[in-house]
Scaffold this motif. Structure first.
Motif, PDB file in Angstrom:
ATOM      1  N   GLU A  96       0.709  -1.150   0.166  1.00  0.00           N
ATOM      2  CA  GLU A  96      -0.056  -0.030  -0.025  1.00  0.00           C
ATOM      3  C   GLU A  96       0.787   1.283   0.017  1.00  0.00           C
ATOM      4  O   GLU A  96       0.553   2.148  -0.851  1.00  0.00           O
ATOM      5  N   LEU A  97       1.775   1.357   0.885  1.00  0.00           N
ATOM      6  CA  LEU A  97       2.869   2.341   1.000  1.00  0.00           C
ATOM      7  C   LEU A  97       3.419   2.587  -0.364  1.00  0.00           C
ATOM      8  O   LEU A  97       3.761   3.687  -0.897  1.00  0.00           O
ATOM      9  N   ALA A  98       3.985   1.627  -1.135  1.00  0.00           N
ATOM     10  CA  ALA A  98       4.528   1.642  -2.330  1.00  0.00           C
ATOM     11  C   ALA A  98       3.606   2.101  -3.339  1.00  0.00           C
ATOM     12  O   ALA A  98       4.122   3.313  -3.972  1.00  0.00           O
ATOM     13  N   MET A  99       2.396   1.854  -3.346  1.00  0.00           N
ATOM     14  CA  MET A  99       1.558   2.341  -4.161  1.00  0.00           C
ATOM     15  C   MET A  99       1.257   3.966  -4.124  1.00  0.00           C
ATOM     16  O   MET A  99       1.051   4.655  -4.902  1.00  0.00           O
ATOM     17  N   LEU A 197      -2.393  13.348  -5.857  1.00  0.00           N
ATOM     18  CA  LEU A 197      -1.948  13.558  -4.429  1.00  0.00           C
ATOM     19  C   LEU A 197      -3.129  13.104  -3.375  1.00  0.00           C
ATOM     20  O   LEU A 197      -2.769  12.851  -2.374  1.00  0.00           O
ATOM     21  N   SER A 198      -4.395  13.316  -3.803  1.00  0.00           N
ATOM     22  CA  SER A 198      -5.273  12.688  -2.774  1.00  0.00           C
ATOM     23  C   SER A 198      -5.298  11.397  -2.704  1.00  0.00           C
ATOM     24  O   SER A 198      -5.619  10.930  -1.623  1.00  0.00           O
ATOM     25  N   LEU A 199      -5.224  10.659  -3.642  1.00  0.00           N
ATOM     26  CA  LEU A 199      -5.057   9.049  -3.789  1.00  0.00           C
ATOM     27  C   LEU A 199      -3.762   8.742  -2.701  1.00  0.00           C
ATOM     28  O   LEU A 199      -4.114   7.989  -1.791  1.00  0.00           O
ATOM     29  N   GLY A 200      -2.825   9.371  -2.931  1.00  0.00           N
ATOM     30  CA  GLY A 200      -1.601   9.205  -2.157  1.00  0.00           C
ATOM     31  C   GLY A 200      -1.792   9.199  -0.781  1.00  0.00           C
ATOM     32  O   GLY A 200      -1.393   8.457   0.115  1.00  0.00           O
ATOM     33  N   ALA A 201      -2.363  10.541  -0.400  1.00  0.00           N
ATOM     34  CA  ALA A 201      -2.594  10.773   1.002  1.00  0.00           C
ATOM     35  C   ALA A 201      -3.727   9.978   1.494  1.00  0.00           C
ATOM     36  O   ALA A 201      -3.481   9.600   2.590  1.00  0.00           O
ATOM     37  N   GLY A 202      -4.780   9.492   0.631  1.00  0.00           N
ATOM     38  CA  GLY A 202      -5.758   8.655   1.369  1.00  0.00           C
ATOM     39  C   GLY A 202      -5.114   7.266   1.821  1.00  0.00           C
ATOM     40  O   GLY A 202      -5.512   6.775   2.771  1.00  0.00           O
ATOM     41  N   VAL A 203      -4.338   6.837   0.933  1.00  0.00           N
ATOM     42  CA  VAL A 203      -3.713   5.443   0.985  1.00  0.00           C
ATOM     43  C   VAL A 203      -2.831   5.318   2.195  1.00  0.00           C
ATOM     44  O   VAL A 203      -2.771   4.623   3.165  1.00  0.00           O
ATOM     45  N   VAL A 204      -1.941   6.678   2.361  1.00  0.00           N
ATOM     46  CA  VAL A 204      -1.012   6.603   3.481  1.00  0.00           C
ATOM     47  C   VAL A 204      -1.651   6.533   4.871  1.00  0.00           C
ATOM     48  O   VAL A 204      -1.478   6.204   5.737  1.00  0.00           O
ATOM     49  N   SER A 205      -2.971   7.433   4.884  1.00  0.00           N
ATOM     50  CA  SER A 205      -3.630   7.357   6.154  1.00  0.00           C
ATOM     51  C   SER A 205      -4.336   6.157   6.405  1.00  0.00           C
ATOM     52  O   SER A 205      -4.183   5.726   7.634  1.00  0.00           O
ATOM     53  N   ILE A 206      -4.666   5.558   5.532  1.00  0.00           N
ATOM     54  CA  ILE A 206      -5.287   4.097   5.706  1.00  0.00           C
ATOM     55  C   ILE A 206      -4.211   3.226   6.189  1.00  0.00           C
ATOM     56  O   ILE A 206      -4.276   2.412   7.201  1.00  0.00           O
ATOM     57  N   ALA A 207      -3.080   3.501   5.838  1.00  0.00           N
ATOM     58  CA  ALA A 207      -1.734   2.386   6.325  1.00  0.00           C
ATOM     59  C   ALA A 207      -1.535   2.913   7.713  1.00  0.00           C
ATOM     60  O   ALA A 207      -1.027   1.909   8.560  1.00  0.00           O
ATOM     61  N   ILE A 208      -1.495   4.276   7.980  1.00  0.00           N
ATOM     62  CA  ILE A 208      -1.222   4.580   9.402  1.00  0.00           C
ATOM     63  C   ILE A 208      -2.281   4.033  10.227  1.00  0.00           C
ATOM     64  O   ILE A 208      -2.096   3.491  11.601  1.00  0.00           O
ATOM     65  N   LEU A 209      -3.426   3.995   9.816  1.00  0.00           N
ATOM     66  CA  LEU A 209      -4.652   3.473  10.628  1.00  0.00           C
ATOM     67  C   LEU A 209      -4.335   1.947  10.851  1.00  0.00           C
ATOM     68  O   LEU A 209      -4.742   1.518  11.959  1.00  0.00           O
ATOM     69  N   GLN A 210      -3.693   0.990   9.965  1.00  0.00           N
ATOM     70  CA  GLN A 210      -3.870  -0.291  10.101  1.00  0.00           C
ATOM     71  C   GLN A 210      -2.778  -0.575  11.098  1.00  0.00           C
ATOM     72  O   GLN A 210      -2.672  -1.483  11.725  1.00  0.00           O
ATOM     73  N   THR A 211      -1.620   0.568  10.951  1.00  0.00           N
ATOM     74  CA  THR A 211      -0.343   0.368  11.950  1.00  0.00           C
ATOM     75  C   THR A 211      -0.890   0.615  13.151  1.00  0.00           C
ATOM     76  O   THR A 211      -0.376  -0.339  14.084  1.00  0.00           O
ATOM     77  N   LEU A 212      -1.797   1.437  13.512  1.00  0.00           N
ATOM     78  CA  LEU A 212      -2.386   1.830  14.975  1.00  0.00           C
ATOM     79  C   LEU A 212      -3.059   0.533  15.478  1.00  0.00           C
ATOM     80  O   LEU A 212      -2.680   0.268  16.723  1.00  0.00           O
ATOM     81  N   CYS A 213      -3.718  -0.232  14.511  1.00  0.00           N
ATOM     82  CA  CYS A 213      -4.527  -1.230  14.880  1.00  0.00           C
ATOM     83  C   CYS A 213      -3.556  -2.413  15.549  1.00  0.00           C
ATOM     84  O   CYS A 213      -3.852  -3.117  16.255  1.00  0.00           O
ATOM     85  N   ILE A 214      -2.513  -2.574  14.766  1.00  0.00           N
ATOM     86  CA  ILE A 214      -1.732  -3.613  14.970  1.00  0.00           C
ATOM     87  C   ILE A 214      -1.110  -3.369  16.390  1.00  0.00           C
ATOM     88  O   ILE A 214      -0.921  -4.243  17.057  1.00  0.00           O
ATOM     89  N   VAL A 215      -0.435  -2.084  16.415  1.00  0.00           N
ATOM     90  CA  VAL A 215       0.200  -1.726  17.652  1.00  0.00           C
ATOM     91  C   VAL A 215      -0.574  -1.918  18.862  1.00  0.00           C
ATOM     92  O   VAL A 215      -0.255  -2.321  19.854  1.00  0.00           O
ATOM     93  N   MET A 216      -1.873  -1.294  18.792  1.00  0.00           N
ATOM     94  CA  MET A 216      -2.685  -1.458  19.881  1.00  0.00           C
ATOM     95  C   MET A 216      -3.254  -2.897  20.153  1.00  0.00           C
ATOM     96  O   MET A 216      -3.488  -3.205  21.437  1.00  0.00           O
ATOM     97  N   SER A 217      -3.557  -3.906  19.169  1.00  0.00           N
ATOM     98  CA  SER A 217      -3.707  -5.173  19.466  1.00  0.00           C
ATOM     99  C   SER A 217      -2.537  -6.175  19.999  1.00  0.00           C
ATOM    100  O   SER A 217      -2.970  -6.819  20.722  1.00  0.00           O
ATOM    101  N   CYS A 218      -1.395  -5.801  19.564  1.00  0.00           N
ATOM    102  CA  CYS A 218      -0.290  -6.752  19.921  1.00  0.00           C
ATOM    103  C   CYS A 218       0.197  -6.903  21.426  1.00  0.00           C
ATOM    104  O   CYS A 218       0.223  -7.771  21.915  1.00  0.00           O
TER     105      CYS A 218
END
Length: 232
Positions: A96-99, A197-218
């Motif tokens: 996702e971050l690469a895209m 730019l909107s697409l890139g910013a949106g995907v980065v935001s979603i990746a950050i959300l996924q990271t937070l979910c993993i960090v809070m779950s582990c």
């Protein structure tokens, strides 16, 4: 840790994994949005942004499927399923971050691609037969009608043979045609840049959300494993 706390934390993990599933659906939505915005492929053909959009759609679909593994692992209290979920989701996040980087880089480097392609497309249009290169012609008319513009830099680009899509009047029943004075190059650049730019910013935001979910779950999963309560 009493059983009520275990139940609460377990439900919280299920919610976080459900949030990851939702993020996968958003990734698919961004990919589909990018597909619709990657128009005018006959005119702008130096780069193919729809390849990145296709990858986002596939990645989002895989994320949605993988997140079911996390939800099921939370409900069944299965460490193996949860660890597999975290590893696969982490790898997908890298994709996702690469895209997202591709969209952001394309948005910033867009000037390098557009002008030469656009001018070449206009030359091809002018030199074409009345029935030739119809797709390119349709896309050119669509751009001029959509952005209220004419030619690349202005109506002089058409060498006196203005197409009906350059006309300012509706209906266009006046001759000679009263055309838009502004060229399409600047408007089309701005439109593509904003969307990428909107697409890139949106995907980065979603990746950050996924990271937070993993960090809070582990930590919750690790705590359950260390205490031997709830998860076995």
């Amino acid at each position: 840790m009493n059983r009520s706390c275990v139940t609460f934390l377990k439900r919280w993990m299920v919610f976080l994994h459900l949030l990851c599933w939702t993020s996968g659906a958003f990734i698919q939505a961004f990919g589909i949005f990018g597909m619709f915005k990657s128009q005018y492929g006959s005119i702008i053909n130096t780069f193919k942004p729809h390849y990145a959009s296709n990858c986002l759609i596939v990645t989002g679909a895989i994320v949605c499927c993988v997140c079911y593994l996390g939800i099921l692992g939370s409900l069944r209290e299965n460490h193996c399923m949860l660890i597999s979920f975290y590893i696969v989701l982490f790898l997908l996040m890298l994709v996702e971050l690469a895209m997202a980087c591709i969209f952001l880089v394309v948005g910033r480097e867009i000037d390098k691609y557009f002008e030469a392609d656009f001018r070449h497309a206009l030359d091809v249009y002018i030199q074409s037969t009345p029935t030739g290169n119809q797709t390119l012609k349709d896309e050119f008319h669509s751009i001029q009608a959509r952005f209220d513009c004419c030619g690349v830099d202005g109506p002089l680009d058409w060498n006196g043979t203005l197409p009906i899509s350059c006309c300012k009047l509706d209906p266009c029943n006046v001759f000679p045609i009263i055309s838009w004075e502004e060229g399409c190059l600047g408007k089309l650049k701005a439109w593509f840049e904003m969307n990428f730019l909107s697409l890139g910013a949106g995907v980065v935001s979603i990746a950050i959300l996924q990271t937070l979910c993993i960090v809070m779950s582990c930590p919750i999963m690790c705590n359950f494993r260390m205490t031997g309560r709830g998860y076995k």
